[in-house]
Design an enzyme around this catalytic site. Structure first.
Site, PDB file in Angstrom:
ATOM      1  CD  GLN A 217       7.150   5.875   5.517  1.00  0.00           C
ATOM      2  OE1 GLN A 217       6.667   5.934   4.384  1.00  0.00           O
ATOM      3  NE2 GLN A 217       6.720   5.010   6.442  1.00  0.00           N
TER       4      GLN A 217
ATOM      5  CB  ALA B 101       0.149   9.713   0.875  1.00  0.00           C
ATOM      6  CG  HIS B 102       3.562   6.404   2.396  1.00  0.00           C
ATOM      7  ND1 HIS B 102       4.072   5.957   3.591  1.00  0.00           N
ATOM      8  CD2 HIS B 102       2.216   6.319   2.511  1.00  0.00           C
ATOM      9  CE1 HIS B 102       3.073   5.617   4.381  1.00  0.00           C
ATOM     10  NE2 HIS B 102       1.957   5.832   3.760  1.00  0.00           N
ATOM     11  CG  ASN B 103       4.603   3.072  -1.110  1.00  0.00           C
ATOM     12  OD1 ASN B 103       4.890   3.535   0.003  1.00  0.00           O
ATOM     13  ND2 ASN B 103       5.366   2.182  -1.723  1.00  0.00           N
TER      14      ASN B 103
END
Lengths: 369, 369, 369
Positions: free
Chosen positions: B205, B246-248
């Site tokens: 990540q 969460a990511h993005n």
């Protein structure tokens, strides 16, 4: 800090002493020496075990435990038995008797930052990396583990255990014999905003959190300070992990709140209520004394005292059991509805019947909705 | 660190000044001295209160408040009134006017660990037990409370409040006037793994989190860094406690996210969206501007701009109100279906009817499924 | 502490080296120099990208990436391609190849508090503001970031990354290559109380948590110590953020647990299970190997190995898809039921029919329930 004797003290007791501690009756040798308590599967010959859950019935005959606490004498276990009214309660009491005290050092660490205008009681333990702000008061025999933040004017009572990295923000009040597990945040701002066109204008959260005696707060909880006045957790209430309690909530005595439950602003929860895990309660709701709320329920209106509810939105638990079992049969219901529609049409179209056409036309409509 | 005057300053103002601050019109004595703001139940004669919720109507006649902000003049309150378009907004503004500034010390503590290759702005407060990594930049007048971790190359803007034990991991960017409540984690790794047979292979990540101006993050939130690129929370958005982003994920301006909501990877949430508590949104979903999502909803597909949805899976809110009310009637539906089946059979078996037997046989099937 | 070279090292490789690292076949120039990996939209000419999700098909023709990893050669991308069996897995591997190592300093900080009776391995990094208790052991090359608490007798294996403000309570055991993200609490007390009339009597939680090799724990998780024995997370399991794992839970190898899921006491979860976000599992449940549980599900009974379930209470996923889609049609069903009731009554009241009145009377009853 001084290192105190922190290793498990080799505690020994006898079955007789255990029986009198739990108000039980001994069947067998009362002088048996007991050094620990363990589950039926793991207990050894110098340990006592207990039977309180039928799930573990087959372990009764196989256990190597030296003695057993049980509510009725069993022929399955050959060793001495202590007959008690509530074997799980007896387990809790004997485990407390045999458990070493919570391991901790004593004294005030030089590595803590303690404001000179704070009041530290007798026998307080403060670990390094603790911060105690201006005007704070720490009661006798309380322990602050590393990483704890105690804000300005916070009052903490006696014999509390405040575990690592707990944050208690300015002005909050904690009673006696309170346990707060790691990472919990007491007195963060309540979530209060007013929309001014698109913009969210913050409502200053100027109240506090008050936590009364014998409350135990799980790990990584968030209990928000009140907008005005106080958020209040009353005596003996216990929360599990990751619980959210919003501003101005009041929770009565001896209530149980299981993990990941969220209680919105200004709710009033009664005493001895049991709220299962992952429950959500919207704001300004009253939950009556001794009500019980099933897991994952969504509470959108008042729950009367003593009610047992489940579901989202919540309904009486017994009705929910029936209704939720039927949800999975909806595809079947749908099919049956279609077939009977056809069967009624067959009947209606029969030449013997005049003019039942109008209800039939109506029946074609609802799909439009 | 220097101790600044942190005690509540005895603030006084007049009703006239309050009215002009909120754009209100006074009915009564404009020279009345006001020293605080409080709820109808708790306000005293030198405090102003407000009425914005019918729930509290009966408190109007009983309050001891010295003055009242309300949207229409009321005969129930005898003292001076300030007539305002939005009493709750007026409350937020007056509370901000009367509240003392967030209490904090000033200066850089010797007990903090600050990398020499970091840049600290003017008027910054850094408490003890703070860690600031290599290459980090802290903007003017920002406060880092005890236990805050600021990773390498993190940029924090001006006038931010970063509360105790907040963690901001390497490379993340925080705007101006941002508030992050205790225990929140900004920039932990996104949850990215690829299955290689049974094994979960970690996807590095390597992105960041960017949080824009005037965002407020609740306690114990988790906002993950992007796999590649950035997770992005835009200006003015506010999150409650225990929120997972969460990511993005990208979240637009002025959006509201209530406690315990989880937003999965790569979701795009619009501006001025309202997401209630305990909502779950699966990955890669778009939620349009000004959409509203009810509590405990499960979002599995795009929500158009302005839509109001509820339920899991979510459906239009008005339909959900009807449908969820009927869930509890499934046992009744089941009973009615069985009875009508019998009634149709009675009709079909009537000697006047020939050969309706084939649909009747079909009707026996669906239970098999 | 010594500052090690922590800046992104300018890593360069060639397409040929990438292809051999991922077992792929090159179509195009194998000597192309690659300096990074990025998404289709953001990659530049010296970066490689990948295509594994049809969602991004239209980006294939527009990307500026220098090269592409894909499972089948595509005419939409003009540059060199690496044909791989699993493009997402290839991405994970190449990203790991190109990513700089996790940035960290080396050595043991003077600002940490490390008990003299603890054992610190070779190449261990301990940041300031870390606490390591009596009897703890830290394995070679493990890193403890600021604010980490390591309790008495804790054992941590080799090459672990324990991120800021993680709390590992007394006696817990952590394997090798374990990653624990910020704010997680390992070994807080399990939530165990017995009611003694109204009062909740605490059951001492004297067990531990054991976390095996290659486990990764997300941010702000809570993994409780066992009442007796151990809570056990086996090799290769990964948890997302804000996950709750109660006392005495056992989780098998290579299981995936998505954010905000809660697993109640004494559950046994198999290996390679996938549990989506916001799932709740009641206590003492068995979930078989390779089972899959959909988001927001509520699990109240055993799930056999390999089953795919959804819903609350959970049912087979395919049935849930149908049933949950029909929930929104309940208002329509209700309307249809009422109309057909009328139609049957019309038929029944027809003068040709004698005495069908008794079922009709029955039909009026169920509403009473």
């Amino acid at each position: 800090m001084r290192q105190i004797d922190r290793r498990k003290h080799a505690l020994k007791t006898t079955l007789g002493e255990i029986a009198s501690a739990v108000g039980g009756e001994i069947v067998g040798n009362r002088d048996l020496v007991i050094t620990g308590i363990n589950s039926l599967n793991d207990a050894g010959p110098s340990e006592i075990s207990f039977f309180s859950n039928r799930r573990y019935q087959e372990s009764l005959g196989k256990t190597c435990a030296g003695a057993l606490m049980i509510s009725h004498k069993t022929p399955l276990f050959k060793g001495p038995q202590v007959i008690v009214p509530n074997a799980e309660l007896a387990y809790a009491k004997v485990a407390a008797l045999l458990a070493p005290p919570v391991s901790r050092e004593s004294g005030i660490s030089q590595g803590a930052v303690i404001h000179q205008e704070s009041v530290i009681g007798k026998g307080v333990t403060i670990y390094p990396m603790v911060f105690v702000g201006h005007g704070a008061e720490i009661g006798d025999e309380t322990t602050l583990f590393p990483g704890v933040f105690v804000g300005e004017d916070v009052k903490i009572g006696k014999k509390c255990l405040i575990y690592p990295n707990v944050v208690i923000m300015n002005g909050c009040i904690i009673g006696n014999d309170v346990i707060i597990h790691p990472g919990s945040v007491i007195g963060g701002d309540g979530f209060g905003f007013v929309r001014d066109r698109a913009e969210s204008v913050k409502i200053p959260q100027t109240g506090i959190v008050q936590i009364d005696d014998q409350v135990e707060i799980g790990s990584n909880n968030c209990i928000d300070r009140a907008a005005l006045g106080k958020t209040w957790i009353k005596r003996g209430t216990k929360t599990d992990n990751l619980v959210h309690i919003a501003h101005n909530v009041v929770i009565g005595e001896d209530t149980i709140i299981v993990a990941q439950t969220g209680i919105s602003g200004s709710c009033h929860i009664g005493r001895e209520v049991v709220i299962a895990g992952q429950v959500g309660i919207i704001d300004h709701v009253e939950v009556g004394d001794r009500a019980m709320i099933g897991p994952q329920s969504g509470i959108a209106k008042a729950i009367p005292a003593g009610e047992v509810v489940s579901g989202s939105p919540a309904i009486p638990h017994r009705l929910w059991l029936k209704a939720s079992a039927l949800t999975s049969r909806l595809p079947e219901f749908n099919q049956r509805l279609r077939q009977w529609e056809k069967r009624i049409e067959v009947v209606e179209r029969h030449p013997l019947y005049p003019s039942t056409s109008s209800p039939s036309e109506k029946a074609a409509e609802p799909r439009k909705e």
